[in-house]
Design an enzyme around this catalytic site. Structure first.
Site, short mmCIF file in Angstrom:
data_model
loop_
_atom_site.label_atom_id
_atom_site.label_comp_id
_atom_site.label_asym_id
_atom_site.label_seq_id
_atom_site.Cartn_x
_atom_site.Cartn_y
_atom_site.Cartn_z
N GLY A 122 4.97 12.37 -1.32
CA GLY A 122 6.13 13.30 -1.31
C GLY A 122 7.40 12.25 -1.47
CB CYS A 123 10.61 12.79 -3.49
SG CYS A 123 11.27 14.36 -2.53
CE1 TYR A 124 15.16 13.60 0.78
CE2 TYR A 124 13.84 15.64 1.03
CZ TYR A 124 15.08 15.13 0.84
OH TYR A 124 16.09 15.87 0.40
N PRO A 125 9.16 10.60 1.64
CG PRO A 125 7.30 12.02 2.44
CD PRO A 125 8.35 12.06 1.54
CB THR A 126 8.22 7.69 -2.14
OG1 THR A 126 7.01 8.64 -2.65
CG2 THR A 126 8.10 6.44 -3.13
#
Length: 313
Positions: A122-126
């Site tokens: 995911g973008c936030y988790p990245t």
């Protein structure tokens, strides 16, 4: 003559799918497409899957699970099942899937290269994982440390409805959401940072199309041993020294979230006060680049044995 591998994007009409298709043009692959009128036809989709070396799933969670079942049916029916890269949240903590963040550890690229099923991050988790995992692995940050993660994304990360609302009506300048503190990315962040205490995660959306900043404030005097901001930076620099996509940059007094829009790179920073006891870690990336389609291209290149460096934008 060696035949180029074939890639089928199931859900290529969506934001992530379109971004992946555009980037695939830079790789030595053939893109297998089906008639748009049949894009939801199970028979047409299974035929496309069976004809491909790799299937990219750009679908909602339940639809991704269904598509994975289709690939399984191909295998049990005696066919050659393609590799799968899934862009949904359905399999990001599944034990039989490889997590598609090549910079996670030194052996992660090889795990992705040899995997038949890879989950795109995911973008936030990245951003959060990029900042925290190296510090936890190095023993600088305890796994049970109380962590708060704040993040702001461009509105393209919210899907078609949010994009249309923002572009039609202007949308709110800033939207804080997930205030029930149970956002679906929390399990993914917790697992792949190796945190043993669930972090507080507060996401938000700004009135700009693309870009993202993930920030993590730290009180260093709450650590068990004396750690300075310079040590945190050194750990991150050493971890990403060979990466062509992630760089550790000089701390700045201000950051704009959309500075990397259109790029597949990510910038990490360690900001601190004069005494280096208060720190804010930041990750800046494009939510549709390194946070979605760009990450997918890295994984596709690894899974098909192609150098991932060709996809840097």
């Amino acid at each position: 003559m060696i035949q180029e591998p074939t890639v089928f994007i199931d859900g290529e009409a969506g934001t992530t799918g379109l971004g992946i298709r555009e980037r695939l043009l830079s790789l030595p692959v053939r893109i297998h497409s089906i008639d748009p009128a049949r894009r939801k036809d199970p028979e047409a989709r299974m035929e496309a899957m069976a004809a491909s070396d790799l299937v990219v799933l750009c679908l909602p969670d339940d639809a991704s699970r269904e598509a994975v079942g289709m690939v399984g049916h191909i295998a049990t029916s005696g066919g050659r099942a393609p590799k799968i890269l899934d862009a949904s949240t359905a399999f990001r903590t599944a034990p039989d899937w490889v997590y598609g963040f090549p910079e996670l550890s030194s052996d992660q690229p090889e795990l992705i290269r040899n995997a038949s099923r890879v989950s795109n991050p995911g973008c936030y988790p990245t951003g959060a994982i990029a900042l925290l995992r190296p510090l936890i692995d190095a023993g600088v940050l305890p796994a049970d440390f109380p962590i708060s993660i704040n993040a702001v994304s461009g509105y393209t990360g919210g899907g078609r409805n949010m994009i249309e609302a923002q572009e039609r009506n202007g949308g709110p300048p800033f939207l804080l959401y997930g205030l029930g503190l149970g956002h679906k990315h929390i399990p993914e962040i917790t697992e792949h940072t190796r945190l043993t205490r669930q972090p507080i995660f507060v996401p938000s959306v700004g009135h700009f199309p693309r870009g993202m900043i993930v920030s993590v404030p730290l009180h260093l005097d709450r650590l068990n041993r004396k750690v300075h901001a310079a040590e945190l930076r050194q750990v991150l620099e050493e971890h990403y020294v060979t990466s062509g996509f992630v760089s550790v940059c000089k701390a700045e007094q201000t950051l704009t979230a959309d500075a990397l829009a259109g790029s597949d790179r990510m910038e990490l920073r360690v900001h601190s006060d004069a005494d280096q006891r208060h720190v804010v870690l930041t990750a800046r990336l494009d939510n549709l680049g390194k946070g979605a389609s760009g990450a997918a291209i890295q994984n596709i290149a690894l899974m098909l044995g192609i150098s991932p460096e060709v996809s840097i934008l």
